[in-house]
Design a protein around this motif. Structure first.
Motif, PDB file in Angstrom:
ATOM      1  N   GLU A   3       0.760  -1.277   0.237  1.00 19.01           N
ATOM      2  CA  GLU A   3      -0.056   0.483   0.083  1.00 19.01           C
ATOM      3  C   GLU A   3       1.053   1.258  -0.132  1.00 19.01           C
ATOM      4  O   GLU A   3       1.665   1.637   0.594  1.00 19.01           O
ATOM      5  CB  GLU A   3      -1.004   0.121   1.287  1.00 19.01           C
ATOM      6  CG  GLU A   3      -1.939   1.431   1.198  1.00 19.01           C
ATOM      7  CD  GLU A   3      -2.215   1.355   2.650  1.00 19.01           C
ATOM      8  OE1 GLU A   3      -2.730   1.752   2.996  1.00 19.01           O
ATOM      9  OE2 GLU A   3      -2.704   0.302   3.360  1.00 19.01           O
ATOM     10  N   HIS A   4       0.868   1.899  -1.364  1.00 25.58           N
ATOM     11  CA  HIS A   4       1.512   3.274  -0.476  1.00 25.58           C
ATOM     12  C   HIS A   4       0.457   4.434  -0.988  1.00 25.58           C
ATOM     13  O   HIS A   4      -0.217   4.239  -1.567  1.00 25.58           O
ATOM     14  CB  HIS A   4       2.026   3.368  -2.544  1.00 25.58           C
ATOM     15  CG  HIS A   4       2.993   1.873  -2.729  1.00 25.58           C
ATOM     16  ND1 HIS A   4       5.111   1.908  -2.891  1.00 25.58           N
ATOM     17  CD2 HIS A   4       2.840   1.247  -3.710  1.00 25.58           C
ATOM     18  CE1 HIS A   4       5.128   1.262  -3.783  1.00 25.58           C
ATOM     19  NE2 HIS A   4       4.378   0.163  -3.962  1.00 25.58           N
ATOM     20  N   THR A   5       1.823   5.026  -0.281  1.00 21.59           N
ATOM     21  CA  THR A   5       0.588   6.866   0.424  1.00 21.59           C
ATOM     22  C   THR A   5       2.272   7.489   0.198  1.00 21.59           C
ATOM     23  O   THR A   5       2.912   7.175   0.768  1.00 21.59           O
ATOM     24  CB  THR A   5       0.411   6.787   2.028  1.00 21.59           C
ATOM     25  OG1 THR A   5       1.017   6.037   2.602  1.00 21.59           O
ATOM     26  CG2 THR A   5      -1.421   5.276   1.222  1.00 21.59           C
ATOM     27  N   LEU A   6       1.791   8.974   0.012  1.00 22.16           N
ATOM     28  CA  LEU A   6       2.927   9.720   0.289  1.00 22.16           C
ATOM     29  C   LEU A   6       1.998  10.271   1.833  1.00 22.16           C
ATOM     30  O   LEU A   6       1.310  10.904   2.334  1.00 22.16           O
ATOM     31  CB  LEU A   6       2.607  10.824  -1.018  1.00 22.16           C
ATOM     32  CG  LEU A   6       2.882  10.902  -2.083  1.00 22.16           C
ATOM     33  CD1 LEU A   6       2.620  11.643  -3.029  1.00 22.16           C
ATOM     34  CD2 LEU A   6       4.386  10.587  -2.078  1.00 22.16           C
ATOM     35  N   VAL A   7       3.064  10.973   2.499  1.00 20.77           N
ATOM     36  CA  VAL A   7       3.287  11.493   4.159  1.00 20.77           C
ATOM     37  C   VAL A   7       4.053  12.771   3.911  1.00 20.77           C
ATOM     38  O   VAL A   7       4.914  12.755   3.237  1.00 20.77           O
ATOM     39  CB  VAL A   7       3.385  10.159   4.916  1.00 20.77           C
ATOM     40  CG1 VAL A   7       2.368   9.427   4.889  1.00 20.77           C
ATOM     41  CG2 VAL A   7       4.573  10.566   4.313  1.00 20.77           C
ATOM     42  N   GLU A  17       7.470   8.837   0.263  1.00 23.04           N
ATOM     43  CA  GLU A  17       6.440   7.633   0.294  1.00 23.04           C
ATOM     44  C   GLU A  17       6.782   7.155   0.653  1.00 23.04           C
ATOM     45  O   GLU A  17       7.855   6.459   1.222  1.00 23.04           O
ATOM     46  CB  GLU A  17       7.085   7.430  -1.423  1.00 23.04           C
ATOM     47  CG  GLU A  17       6.080   6.282  -1.790  1.00 23.04           C
ATOM     48  CD  GLU A  17       6.509   5.926  -3.474  1.00 23.04           C
ATOM     49  OE1 GLU A  17       5.931   4.673  -3.966  1.00 23.04           O
ATOM     50  OE2 GLU A  17       7.253   5.963  -4.090  1.00 23.04           O
ATOM     51  N   CYS A  19       5.294   3.007   1.638  1.00 21.49           N
ATOM     52  CA  CYS A  19       4.669   1.657   1.465  1.00 21.49           C
ATOM     53  C   CYS A  19       5.189   0.602   2.181  1.00 21.49           C
ATOM     54  O   CYS A  19       5.822   0.312   3.193  1.00 21.49           O
ATOM     55  CB  CYS A  19       5.959   1.085   0.365  1.00 21.49           C
ATOM     56  SG  CYS A  19       5.229  -0.916  -0.403  1.00 21.49           S
ATOM     57  N   ARG A  20       3.536   0.255   2.937  1.00 19.40           N
ATOM     58  CA  ARG A  20       3.073  -0.522   4.065  1.00 19.40           C
ATOM     59  C   ARG A  20       3.444  -2.251   3.743  1.00 19.40           C
ATOM     60  O   ARG A  20       2.485  -1.698   2.125  1.00 19.40           O
ATOM     61  CB  ARG A  20       2.101  -0.180   4.593  1.00 19.40           C
ATOM     62  CG  ARG A  20       1.999   1.276   5.516  1.00 19.40           C
ATOM     63  CD  ARG A  20       0.322   1.307   6.179  1.00 19.40           C
ATOM     64  NE  ARG A  20       0.323   0.928   7.094  1.00 19.40           N
ATOM     65  CZ  ARG A  20      -0.883   0.262   7.931  1.00 19.40           C
ATOM     66  NH1 ARG A  20      -1.613   1.127   7.206  1.00 19.40           N
ATOM     67  NH2 ARG A  20      -0.603  -0.488   8.775  1.00 19.40           N
ATOM     68  N   SER A  56       8.155  -2.483   5.490  1.00 21.34           N
ATOM     69  CA  SER A  56       7.397  -1.442   5.303  1.00 21.34           C
ATOM     70  C   SER A  56       8.399  -0.660   4.790  1.00 21.34           C
ATOM     71  O   SER A  56       9.725  -0.858   5.941  1.00 21.34           O
ATOM     72  CB  SER A  56       6.287  -0.926   6.268  1.00 21.34           C
ATOM     73  OG  SER A  56       5.443  -1.753   5.955  1.00 21.34           O
ATOM     74  N   SER A  94       0.460   4.768  11.730  1.00 23.10           N
ATOM     75  CA  SER A  94      -0.478   3.117  11.387  1.00 23.10           C
ATOM     76  C   SER A  94       1.391   2.749  10.900  1.00 23.10           C
ATOM     77  O   SER A  94       1.087   1.648  11.522  1.00 23.10           O
ATOM     78  CB  SER A  94      -0.717   3.852   9.914  1.00 23.10           C
ATOM     79  OG  SER A  94       0.780   4.091   8.760  1.00 23.10           O
TER      80      SER A  94
END
Length: 210
Positions: A3-7, A17, A19-20, A56, A94
């Motif tokens: 699961e990729h998200t920008l923080v 970026e 990556c979980r 991650s 998270s």
């Protein structure tokens, strides 16, 4: 599953970026002090290997677009350390409680060592690739976090600097000099060696809980 998200960790830093990885064994913060794109092959090769090993990852650039690529700010260890401290203090909830490891290169490795000396209980392992560890010489003897130094055989001055730093470390430690490699590990197969060494070290100290 990935699961990729920008923080956003700090107003001074570009978005990182995250990556979980499902069933993650820990979080590895991949520290870059270059102000360049996150998709450079030598960054992605290591990140992908770490994710494949069940970690991650947080791809963190310590320079923003206003700083420019490279230049004086890429060697400003005080600035890089301050920004890294800010980022580590803002790791998303998270993944905040996952075992934490850091991977860094060049002057980013000096910032990593300095930041780690201030967070001895929250960081479990460190990996330096072609790191300017000599720029953190005053904290080397204080580190108690397992530390891996990886350096290219074709970079003799940095090999010597890393060997001297290795002698001053009082933590669990290892140094690997990679044959046929130069500073950026662009030679065929050499970056794979870095990725393998790093993932083995991080697995040993994050996944096993040691």
């Amino acid at each position: 599953m990935l699961e990729h998200t920008l923080v956003h960790l700090s107003p001074e830093l570009p978005a990182a970026e995250l990556c979980r990885v499902s069933g993650s064994q820990g979080l590895v913060v991949f520290i870059r002090p270059d102000g360049g794109p996150a998709t450079v092959p030598r960054s992605q090769a290591v990140l992908l290997r770490l994710q494949a090993r069940g970690f991650s990852t947080l791809d963190l650039d310590l320079l923003n677009s206003a700083d420019g690529e490279g230049g004086e700010r890429a060697s400003d260890v005080e600035l890089l350390t301050r920004r890294l401290d800010q980022a580590l203090g803002a790791v998303p909830a998270s993944v905040k409680h996952e075992p934490l490891g850091l991977f860094a290169s060049d002057s980013g490795a000096a910032a990593m060592l300095r930041a780690a000396a201030s967070h001895p209980r929250s960081i479990r392992a460190l990996v330096s690739r072609s790191g300017r560890v000599d720029q953190a010489s005053d904290v080397l003897g204080d580190l108690r976090i397992p530390t891996l130094l990886v350096v290219a055989a074709g970079d003799p001055e940095l090999v010597e600097a890393n060997r001297q730093a290795f002698g001053r470390l009082r933590c669990e430690k290892r140094i690997d000099v990679v044959p046929r490699a130069t500073h950026h590990f662009l030679e065929a197969g050499t970056l794979d060696v870095v990725a393998q060494l790093a993932s083995d070290w991080l697995t040993q100290h994050l996944a096993t809980g040691t």
